[in-house]
Design a protein around this motif. Structure first.
Motif, PDB file in Angstrom:
ATOM      1  N   ALA A  94      -7.579   2.601  -0.076  1.00 30.38           N
ATOM      2  CA  ALA A  94      -7.909   1.308   0.509  1.00 30.38           C
ATOM      3  C   ALA A  94      -8.107   0.254  -0.595  1.00 30.38           C
ATOM      4  O   ALA A  94      -8.530   0.582  -1.699  1.00 30.38           O
ATOM      5  N   PRO A  95      -7.836  -1.011  -0.294  1.00 32.34           N
ATOM      6  CA  PRO A  95      -8.009  -2.070  -1.293  1.00 32.34           C
ATOM      7  C   PRO A  95      -9.461  -2.412  -1.569  1.00 32.34           C
ATOM      8  O   PRO A  95      -9.757  -3.026  -2.588  1.00 32.34           O
TER       9      PRO A  95
ATOM     10  N   ASP B 220      -3.578  -6.862   5.324  1.00 28.69           N
ATOM     11  CA  ASP B 220      -2.771  -5.667   5.095  1.00 28.69           C
ATOM     12  C   ASP B 220      -2.354  -5.106   6.438  1.00 28.69           C
ATOM     13  O   ASP B 220      -3.031  -5.310   7.462  1.00 28.69           O
TER      14      ASP B 220
ATOM     15  N   ILE C 205      -0.443  -1.300   7.977  1.00 33.62           N
ATOM     16  CA  ILE C 205       0.154   0.015   7.745  1.00 33.62           C
ATOM     17  C   ILE C 205       0.846   0.436   9.031  1.00 33.62           C
ATOM     18  O   ILE C 205       0.201   0.614  10.067  1.00 33.62           O
TER      19      ILE C 205
ATOM     20  N   MET D 150       0.839  -1.192   0.000  1.00 32.15           N
ATOM     21  CA  MET D 150       0.000   0.000   0.000  1.00 32.15           C
ATOM     22  C   MET D 150       0.878   1.247   0.000  1.00 32.15           C
ATOM     23  O   MET D 150       2.029   1.220   0.432  1.00 32.15           O
ATOM     24  N   SER D 151       0.337   2.363  -0.492  1.00 27.29           N
ATOM     25  CA  SER D 151       1.097   3.605  -0.569  1.00 27.29           C
ATOM     26  C   SER D 151       1.265   4.227   0.810  1.00 27.29           C
ATOM     27  O   SER D 151       0.596   3.851   1.776  1.00 27.29           O
TER      28      SER D 151
END
Length: 278
Positions: A272-273, A225, A227, A1-2
């Motif tokens: 978001a995915p 995921d 972060i 993810m960015s």
């Protein structure tokens, strides 16, 4: 993810983000305010609350509900902006109240951690049901520091983060609003899940303060995921025009922040995915 982007900085103690009516809403505990934030980071003070505005949500008619956590009251904002008493929660449990989530029938679920925090001796918390007429009753107990809550789009399952048990717990929601069928929705070892949100893939995002991260998990606990942040993540929400923006509320945890400073709170955003559930 960015990498996350800073949308808003300088909060005293941000918590409980919600996407509503084209803006991100959140509580700034240290300032005693409910804020609405646009996509450029411009803020409006939507309400000022005595007794710590721990969380917020909306009734089906659009009126805002705010938990005055230390006062043990659920407040309702009227069209003129005043906050009126809606439910007495202190009469149920004389300890701070925390998160709230509402359903399409006008029911509100509010949880209490069950002891005075910080500094009090641990005791399990509970979840109360507040009916549209303001009547409140306990519908679940023995919850290990309940934090974030989310309802599935069909309104049939309530998911609760148990911060002191490293798990997300699911309940079946009965027609009268009662909670039954308690079960482990996901085990998240070595985590302290805090504020949560549910996405369209059926996964849950949760904030984790001690591990300074936000995590996305599937039912059962598989991590999808993660972060990592430079400060504790207290809560997350999905929103934006297509509900594919993940908003993260992060703060350096300290007792001083609850009193209004230092202002280390910020809101970050990241694509978001999957979009928000429903």
């Amino acid at each position: 993810m960015s990498e996350p982007r800073i949308l808003l900085d300088g909060l005293a103690f941000g918590e409980s983000p919600r996407w509503h009516d084209g803006r991100l809403w959140l509580a700034d505990w240290g300032a005693g305010e409910v804020l609405a934030v646009d996509d450029a980071g411009r803020t409006e003070v939507a309400a000022r609350v005595d007794g710590l505005p721990t969380c917020l949500d909306w009734l089906p008619d659009g009126r805002l509900l705010v938990v005055a956590g230390r006062a043990g009251r659920l407040l309702r904002q009227e069209p003129d902006g005043t906050l009126d008493p809606y439910a007495d929660l202190a009469g149920l449990v004389p300890h701070p109240w925390n998160e709230v989530v509402t359903d399409a029938r006008g029911n509100a679920y509010v949880n209490t951690i069950g002891f005075d925090f910080p500094g009090g001796e641990y005791a399990p918390g509970a979840i109360a049901l507040v009916k549209p007429d303001g009547a409140a009753r306990i519908v679940a107990d023995d919850v290990a520091f309940p934090n974030g809550m989310a309802l599935t789009p069909d309104g049939r399952t309530l998911i609760v983060a148990e911060s002191y048990a490293s798990r997300l717990t699911g309940y079946d929601v009965a027609a009268d609003g009662s909670l039954t069928g308690r079960r482990v929705w996901a085990t998240v070892p070595d985590s302290a899940p805090d504020g949560i949100c549910l996405d369209a893939d059926g996964a849950v995002w949760y904030g984790d303060v001690p591990n300074r991260c936000a995590v996305r998990v599937a039912e059962g606990g598989r991590v999808l995921d993660r972060i990592d942040l430079d400060r504790g993540c207290f809560a997350c929400a999905l929103g934006g025009p297509d509900t594919r923006t993940l908003f993260l509320v992060a703060t350096e945890w300290s007792l001083a922040a609850l009193a209004g400073g230092p202002r280390t709170g910020r809101v970050l955003t990241v694509p978001a995915p999957a979009p928000a559930a429903g």
